[in-house]
Write an enzyme that holds these catalytic residues in place. Sequence first.
Site, PDB file in Angstrom:
ATOM      1  N   ARG A  68       0.819  -1.233   0.000  1.00  0.00           N
ATOM      2  CA  ARG A  68       0.000   0.000   0.000  1.00  0.00           C
ATOM      3  C   ARG A  68       0.846   1.273   0.000  1.00  0.00           C
ATOM      4  O   ARG A  68       0.402   2.338   0.409  1.00  0.00           O
ATOM      5  CB  ARG A  68      -0.976   0.036   1.176  1.00  0.00           C
ATOM      6  CG  ARG A  68      -1.941  -1.113   1.161  1.00  0.00           C
ATOM      7  CD  ARG A  68      -3.168  -0.833   1.996  1.00  0.00           C
ATOM      8  NE  ARG A  68      -4.095  -1.926   1.850  1.00  0.00           N
ATOM      9  CZ  ARG A  68      -4.101  -3.010   2.609  1.00  0.00           C
ATOM     10  NH1 ARG A  68      -3.242  -3.128   3.596  1.00  0.00           N
ATOM     11  NH2 ARG A  68      -4.982  -3.957   2.395  1.00  0.00           N
ATOM     12  N   LYS A 105       3.607  11.839 -10.579  1.00  0.00           N
ATOM     13  CA  LYS A 105       2.707  11.027 -11.408  1.00  0.00           C
ATOM     14  C   LYS A 105       3.423   9.721 -11.725  1.00  0.00           C
ATOM     15  O   LYS A 105       4.543   9.733 -12.244  1.00  0.00           O
ATOM     16  CB  LYS A 105       2.373  11.746 -12.721  1.00  0.00           C
ATOM     17  CG  LYS A 105       1.273  12.777 -12.576  1.00  0.00           C
ATOM     18  CD  LYS A 105       0.834  13.251 -13.955  1.00  0.00           C
ATOM     19  CE  LYS A 105      -0.200  14.335 -13.862  1.00  0.00           C
ATOM     20  NZ  LYS A 105      -0.567  14.858 -15.191  1.00  0.00           N
ATOM     21  N   GLU A 156       9.777  18.618 -24.166  1.00  0.00           N
ATOM     22  CA  GLU A 156       9.172  19.047 -22.890  1.00  0.00           C
ATOM     23  C   GLU A 156       9.790  20.376 -22.434  1.00  0.00           C
ATOM     24  O   GLU A 156       9.115  21.190 -21.803  1.00  0.00           O
ATOM     25  CB  GLU A 156       9.349  17.965 -21.802  1.00  0.00           C
ATOM     26  CG  GLU A 156       8.770  16.593 -22.142  1.00  0.00           C
ATOM     27  CD  GLU A 156       7.257  16.448 -21.888  1.00  0.00           C
ATOM     28  OE1 GLU A 156       6.575  17.464 -21.644  1.00  0.00           O
ATOM     29  OE2 GLU A 156       6.766  15.293 -21.961  1.00  0.00           O
ATOM     30  N   LYS A 212       8.099  23.273 -13.179  1.00  0.00           N
ATOM     31  CA  LYS A 212       7.259  22.127 -12.822  1.00  0.00           C
ATOM     32  C   LYS A 212       6.936  22.147 -11.329  1.00  0.00           C
ATOM     33  O   LYS A 212       5.789  21.942 -10.931  1.00  0.00           O
ATOM     34  CB  LYS A 212       7.941  20.820 -13.215  1.00  0.00           C
ATOM     35  CG  LYS A 212       7.113  19.623 -12.827  1.00  0.00           C
ATOM     36  CD  LYS A 212       6.943  18.600 -13.882  1.00  0.00           C
ATOM     37  CE  LYS A 212       5.890  17.567 -13.478  1.00  0.00           C
ATOM     38  NZ  LYS A 212       5.885  16.398 -14.288  1.00  0.00           N
ATOM     39  N   GLU A 243      -3.676  17.635  -9.794  1.00  0.00           N
ATOM     40  CA  GLU A 243      -4.260  18.077 -11.066  1.00  0.00           C
ATOM     41  C   GLU A 243      -5.781  18.264 -11.004  1.00  0.00           C
ATOM     42  O   GLU A 243      -6.539  17.653 -11.755  1.00  0.00           O
ATOM     43  CB  GLU A 243      -3.892  17.098 -12.195  1.00  0.00           C
ATOM     44  CG  GLU A 243      -4.079  17.736 -13.568  1.00  0.00           C
ATOM     45  CD  GLU A 243      -3.560  16.866 -14.711  1.00  0.00           C
ATOM     46  OE1 GLU A 243      -2.395  16.437 -14.639  1.00  0.00           O
ATOM     47  OE2 GLU A 243      -4.328  16.635 -15.646  1.00  0.00           O
ATOM     48  N   ARG A 299      -2.524  22.377 -12.910  1.00  0.00           N
ATOM     49  CA  ARG A 299      -1.501  21.403 -13.327  1.00  0.00           C
ATOM     50  C   ARG A 299      -1.751  20.894 -14.749  1.00  0.00           C
ATOM     51  O   ARG A 299      -0.825  20.466 -15.432  1.00  0.00           O
ATOM     52  CB  ARG A 299      -1.430  20.228 -12.340  1.00  0.00           C
ATOM     53  CG  ARG A 299      -0.327  19.239 -12.710  1.00  0.00           C
ATOM     54  CD  ARG A 299       0.050  18.286 -11.600  1.00  0.00           C
ATOM     55  NE  ARG A 299       1.057  17.350 -12.090  1.00  0.00           N
ATOM     56  CZ  ARG A 299       1.749  16.521 -11.349  1.00  0.00           C
ATOM     57  NH1 ARG A 299       1.561  16.507 -10.049  1.00  0.00           N
ATOM     58  NH2 ARG A 299       2.651  15.705 -11.886  1.00  0.00           N
ATOM     59  N   ASN A 339       0.122  19.445 -19.432  1.00  0.00           N
ATOM     60  CA  ASN A 339      -0.256  18.472 -20.471  1.00  0.00           C
ATOM     61  C   ASN A 339      -0.326  19.121 -21.850  1.00  0.00           C
ATOM     62  O   ASN A 339      -0.844  18.520 -22.793  1.00  0.00           O
ATOM     63  CB  ASN A 339      -1.620  17.849 -20.144  1.00  0.00           C
ATOM     64  CG  ASN A 339      -1.592  17.119 -18.818  1.00  0.00           C
ATOM     65  OD1 ASN A 339      -0.583  16.515 -18.481  1.00  0.00           O
ATOM     66  ND2 ASN A 339      -2.668  17.190 -18.066  1.00  0.00           N
ATOM     67  N   HIS A 399       0.025  17.221 -25.005  1.00  0.00           N
ATOM     68  CA  HIS A 399      -0.004  15.797 -24.663  1.00  0.00           C
ATOM     69  C   HIS A 399      -1.290  15.103 -25.112  1.00  0.00           C
ATOM     70  O   HIS A 399      -1.284  13.897 -25.330  1.00  0.00           O
ATOM     71  CB  HIS A 399       0.179  15.601 -23.152  1.00  0.00           C
ATOM     72  CG  HIS A 399       1.595  15.808 -22.700  1.00  0.00           C
ATOM     73  ND1 HIS A 399       2.289  16.973 -22.944  1.00  0.00           N
ATOM     74  CD2 HIS A 399       2.453  14.990 -22.027  1.00  0.00           C
ATOM     75  CE1 HIS A 399       3.508  16.860 -22.422  1.00  0.00           C
ATOM     76  NE2 HIS A 399       3.630  15.678 -21.868  1.00  0.00           N
ATOM     77  N   HIS A 415      -0.670  11.908 -26.950  1.00  0.00           N
ATOM     78  CA  HIS A 415      -1.050  10.573 -26.463  1.00  0.00           C
ATOM     79  C   HIS A 415      -1.800   9.802 -27.537  1.00  0.00           C
ATOM     80  O   HIS A 415      -1.625   8.588 -27.688  1.00  0.00           O
ATOM     81  CB  HIS A 415      -1.927  10.695 -25.203  1.00  0.00           C
ATOM     82  CG  HIS A 415      -1.152  11.098 -23.982  1.00  0.00           C
ATOM     83  ND1 HIS A 415      -1.747  11.438 -22.791  1.00  0.00           N
ATOM     84  CD2 HIS A 415       0.190  11.205 -23.767  1.00  0.00           C
ATOM     85  CE1 HIS A 415      -0.812  11.727 -21.891  1.00  0.00           C
ATOM     86  NE2 HIS A 415       0.366  11.607 -22.459  1.00  0.00           N
ATOM     87  N   HIS A 449       7.921   9.379 -26.748  1.00  0.00           N
ATOM     88  CA  HIS A 449       6.937  10.234 -26.081  1.00  0.00           C
ATOM     89  C   HIS A 449       7.160  11.713 -26.437  1.00  0.00           C
ATOM     90  O   HIS A 449       6.229  12.420 -26.816  1.00  0.00           O
ATOM     91  CB  HIS A 449       7.012  10.020 -24.562  1.00  0.00           C
ATOM     92  CG  HIS A 449       6.135  10.938 -23.784  1.00  0.00           C
ATOM     93  ND1 HIS A 449       4.758  10.850 -23.794  1.00  0.00           N
ATOM     94  CD2 HIS A 449       6.435  12.010 -22.997  1.00  0.00           C
ATOM     95  CE1 HIS A 449       4.255  11.812 -23.047  1.00  0.00           C
ATOM     96  NE2 HIS A 449       5.248  12.515 -22.538  1.00  0.00           N
TER      97      HIS A 449
END
Length: 370
Positions: free
Chosen positions: A127, A149, A191, A235, A245, A249, A253, A256, A260, A273
């Site tokens: 956990r 993330k 980026e 960042k 987010e 935030r 993206n 992205h 994606h 990426h």
Amino acid sequence: MKKENFTIKVNLATNPYEVRVGSHVLHSIGNELLNLGISPGTRILVVSNDDVATPYCGSILKSLESAGFLAKQLILNAGEKHKTIQTISLIHNAAYEHQLERDSLIIALGGGVIGDMAGFAAATWLRGISFVQVPTTLLAMVDASVGGKTGVNHPNGKNLIGAFHQPKLVLIDINTLKTLPQREFCAGMAEVIKYGVIGDSQLFKSLEGTNHLNSFESLGEKMILEIISNSVKAKADIVERDEKETGIRAVLNYGHTFGHVVENLTGYGHWLHGEAVSIGMVAIGQLSVEKGLWSSSEALRQTNLLRKACLPVKWPKLEHNSVIRSLQGDKKVRSGKLRFVLPSAIGKVNISSEIDIEEIKNLLNLLDRS
Ligand code: NAD
Ligand code: GLY
């Protein structure tokens, strides 16, 4: 030449941590962990892949052992197509074999794929146990290693499985960039350019004023440190304001959402990426121009800068219905509405849900013709 080391703090209320940047600093990892209060004798699993482990894992393990930690390594296959829930099982199996306990630690040594997976394995083992990021790609240094993330891809979409789990420390050794293949270095520049467009016009101009953006050698140590410092500060600033987010935030993206889609529909690994993000930035920039929100001259400056970093900018041939289906499966959909980050100036973006499917279809027709 004097080596510059610096530290950037990520001041989160519950999980603050430092991003430490320097050259030839991998051997300091053992002491860094002791300084964090991690006790000698702690079990540590170092997760990496061959390209990275061969040159760098020895130094990390030696440092950990000298500091009294019980360290083992796990070497995974490299690449986006291995960023799957199946690979997470391999990390969990290694965690079991190495008897990782609640106070044990996972170290991610590699690019964003290793960082996202090792982080997710740490978030889910018992956990949640601690983890440390040691990013070795430009992309992971300026983006993926900071902000917590973690996760893996689902066959139907990028990063659909994951958790927010902040690292205890990010240790960046810029010297590792010297072995990074040029294509990977360039992917990281996407980026960096993103930070310029979403908020740092000075960084954007500084990149425009630099002759070559495609390797460690051409940029030089001073410029690399400046790029990493500005990117990580940008960042950290956003993550501090919106860790999970719920709002701002999302600007990270930028590019992205379409990126994606490109990664998912062309098969993970076909475009790197960062390359897909580059294509996505040009696509969303074009949408902003079409909506009258951004000037075509600034959009061209973005395209030119991406080209200078040897990044692809041309939208690939993709079936329009598949693109729309993929967009609708993105994490950023809220109440069925697509949300995009649209630039209005170099250094300024807005989040908008006011985009309908017809506008996307028109954009795709335009991109196919460009
Ligand atoms: P990557 O992790 O696939 O690494 C690229 C390649 O470079 C790999 O083959 C690796 O073995 C090799 N490599 C890494 N470092 C090296 C070095 N120093 N020398 C030689 N070879 C080296 O790719 P990436 O671009 O670092 O990461 C992309 C991933 O990061 C994507 O999955 C993306 O979704 C994720 N990402 C996550 C976040 C986040 O906030 N968590 C942000 C951006 C991107
Ligand atoms: N790379 C996007 C984020 O960290 O939020």
